[in-house]
Design an enzyme around this catalytic site. Structure first.
Site, short mmCIF file in Angstrom:
data_model
loop_
_atom_site.label_atom_id
_atom_site.label_comp_id
_atom_site.label_asym_id
_atom_site.label_seq_id
_atom_site.Cartn_x
_atom_site.Cartn_y
_atom_site.Cartn_z
N HIS A 43 0.95 -1.05 -0.20
CA HIS A 43 0.04 0.01 0.01
C HIS A 43 0.89 1.13 0.08
O HIS A 43 1.91 1.05 0.30
CB HIS A 43 -0.97 0.14 1.31
CG HIS A 43 -0.33 0.04 2.39
ND1 HIS A 43 0.26 -0.79 3.08
CD2 HIS A 43 -0.50 1.08 3.33
CE1 HIS A 43 0.79 -0.67 4.36
NE2 HIS A 43 0.15 0.87 4.44
N HIS A 94 1.48 4.05 1.84
CA HIS A 94 2.02 4.75 3.12
C HIS A 94 3.50 4.98 2.74
O HIS A 94 4.18 3.84 2.56
CB HIS A 94 1.60 4.16 4.24
CG HIS A 94 0.14 4.51 4.58
ND1 HIS A 94 -0.52 3.69 5.56
CD2 HIS A 94 -0.60 5.33 4.15
CE1 HIS A 94 -1.76 4.25 5.64
NE2 HIS A 94 -1.85 5.29 4.85
N ASP A 111 5.95 5.08 5.09
CA ASP A 111 6.90 4.03 5.88
C ASP A 111 6.74 2.45 4.80
O ASP A 111 7.46 1.60 5.52
CB ASP A 111 6.26 3.81 7.32
CG ASP A 111 5.00 3.03 7.28
OD1 ASP A 111 3.97 3.47 6.69
OD2 ASP A 111 4.72 2.30 8.04
N HIS A 112 6.02 2.36 3.75
CA HIS A 112 6.12 0.96 3.11
C HIS A 112 6.80 1.61 1.83
O HIS A 112 7.36 0.44 1.23
CB HIS A 112 4.75 0.70 2.71
CG HIS A 112 4.27 0.22 4.24
ND1 HIS A 112 4.13 -1.14 4.79
CD2 HIS A 112 3.75 1.04 5.29
CE1 HIS A 112 3.49 -1.13 5.77
NE2 HIS A 112 3.32 0.11 6.29
N HIS A 147 -7.62 -0.77 5.69
CA HIS A 147 -6.40 0.46 6.18
C HIS A 147 -6.27 1.35 5.12
O HIS A 147 -6.03 2.65 5.36
CB HIS A 147 -5.12 -0.36 6.42
CG HIS A 147 -3.90 0.51 6.97
ND1 HIS A 147 -3.85 1.04 7.88
CD2 HIS A 147 -2.87 0.70 6.28
CE1 HIS A 147 -2.68 1.55 8.27
NE2 HIS A 147 -2.08 1.55 7.11
N ASP A 156 -0.12 -3.87 6.43
CA ASP A 156 -0.75 -3.21 7.46
C ASP A 156 -2.17 -3.53 7.63
O ASP A 156 -2.88 -2.86 8.23
CB ASP A 156 -0.72 -1.63 7.60
CG ASP A 156 0.84 -1.21 7.71
OD1 ASP A 156 1.69 -1.77 7.94
OD2 ASP A 156 0.93 -0.07 7.56
N HIS A 206 4.38 -4.27 10.78
CA HIS A 206 4.98 -3.72 12.09
C HIS A 206 5.03 -4.73 13.14
O HIS A 206 4.33 -5.62 13.52
CB HIS A 206 3.93 -2.77 12.38
CG HIS A 206 3.82 -1.68 11.55
ND1 HIS A 206 4.59 -0.34 11.56
CD2 HIS A 206 3.19 -1.47 10.29
CE1 HIS A 206 4.45 0.53 10.88
NE2 HIS A 206 3.40 -0.08 10.07
#
Ligand code: ZN
Ligand code: FE
Length: 256
Positions: free
Chosen positions: A52, A54, A56-57, A108, A130, A168
């Site tokens: 996805h 985001h 942090d990905h 999410h 996530d 995570h």
């Protein structure tokens, strides 16, 4: 094939598959830990899988392109750094000789996808970003509780020995919440103790398995009477699993 969890940021894992010569990584939010692992293990980077959009990905993708000798795969319905090969539900990709099916798991984010290995005789891999965490699930940012319920139900229907590779390390906080939801669930308390010991030794609590998650993860247990009862005490409007999930998710958001 080796599976390695590369820690990134405060609590992310970038999953790396490698065969001793080539590697693929999932959700490289940061390039540095990936580059370090490639150098340390003398690996070529053959592919990047993205679940996805985001930061942090996806934040490390562009910095890894100079060493990338294969595709970036990502969700067709999300905007991630171009160029990438857009994937839709039901498509298959081959990663280092392993075959993965793409599964739509909105909730999410609206276009979130997961990658489920389909050619493993046992312990298939699942990269679920996530959406599903050990003992929990992702926050519902772009979707609805109904969508998240469907996504989690779909993932939970994969083989019991599936290795659940979440993005995570949220397990301890999730299990403390799970113990509040189901104080009588001894599988939760036993697994919490096990994971506390792992974390004290600096070890990841992942991958989990679906067999375990079905027993300990309240978000996969929205029809279980104790979970329904706990959710109703927290304001669930009905016993509908989606209402139960919505109440659990809101409770978890404020749970400390
Ligand atoms: Zn995310
Ligand atoms: Fe994340």
């Amino acid at each position: 094939m080796d599976l390695v969890a590369l820690p990134a940021f405060a609590d992310n894992y970038i999953w790396m598959l490698h065969d001793g010569a080539q590697a693929a990584v999932v959700d490289p939010g940061d390039a540095a830990p990936v580059a370090a692992a490639l150098d340390r293990l003398h690996l070529r980077l053959a592919g990047i899988l993205v679940t996805h959009h985001h930061a942090d990905h996806v934040g490390g993708i562009d910095a890894l392109r100079s060493r990338l000798q294969g595709p970036v795969w990502g969700p067709a319905r999300e905007s991630i750094p171009q160029p990438f090969e857009p994937l839709r539900d039901g498509q298959h990709i081959d990663v280092l000789g392993l075959r993965f099916e793409v599964i739509d798991v909105p909730g999410h984010t609206a276009g979130h996808i997961a990658y489920a290995q389909v050619d493993a005789p046992k312990a298939p891999l699942l990269f679920c970003g996530d959406t599903l965490f050990s003992g929990g699930c992702g926050r519902i940012f772009e979707g609805t509780p109904q969508q998240m319920l469907q996504s989690l139900t779909r993932l939970a229907s994969l083989p019991a020995d599936t290795r659940v590779c979440c993005a995570h390390e949220y397990t301890l906080s999730n299990l403390r919440f799970a113990a509040a939801v189901e104080p009588g669930n001894t599988a939760v308390t036993a697994h919490l103790e096990h994971c506390q010991a792992l974390r004290e030794q600096g070890q990841p609590t992942l991958p989990s398995t679906l067999e375990l998650e079905r027993r300990i993860n309240p978000f996969l247990r929205c029809s279980e009477p104790p979970v329904v009862a706990a959710a109703q005490l927290q304001g669930a409007e009905s016993r509908e699993p989606a209402q139960v999930l919505a109440a659990l998710r809101e409770w978890k958001n404020r749970f400390r």
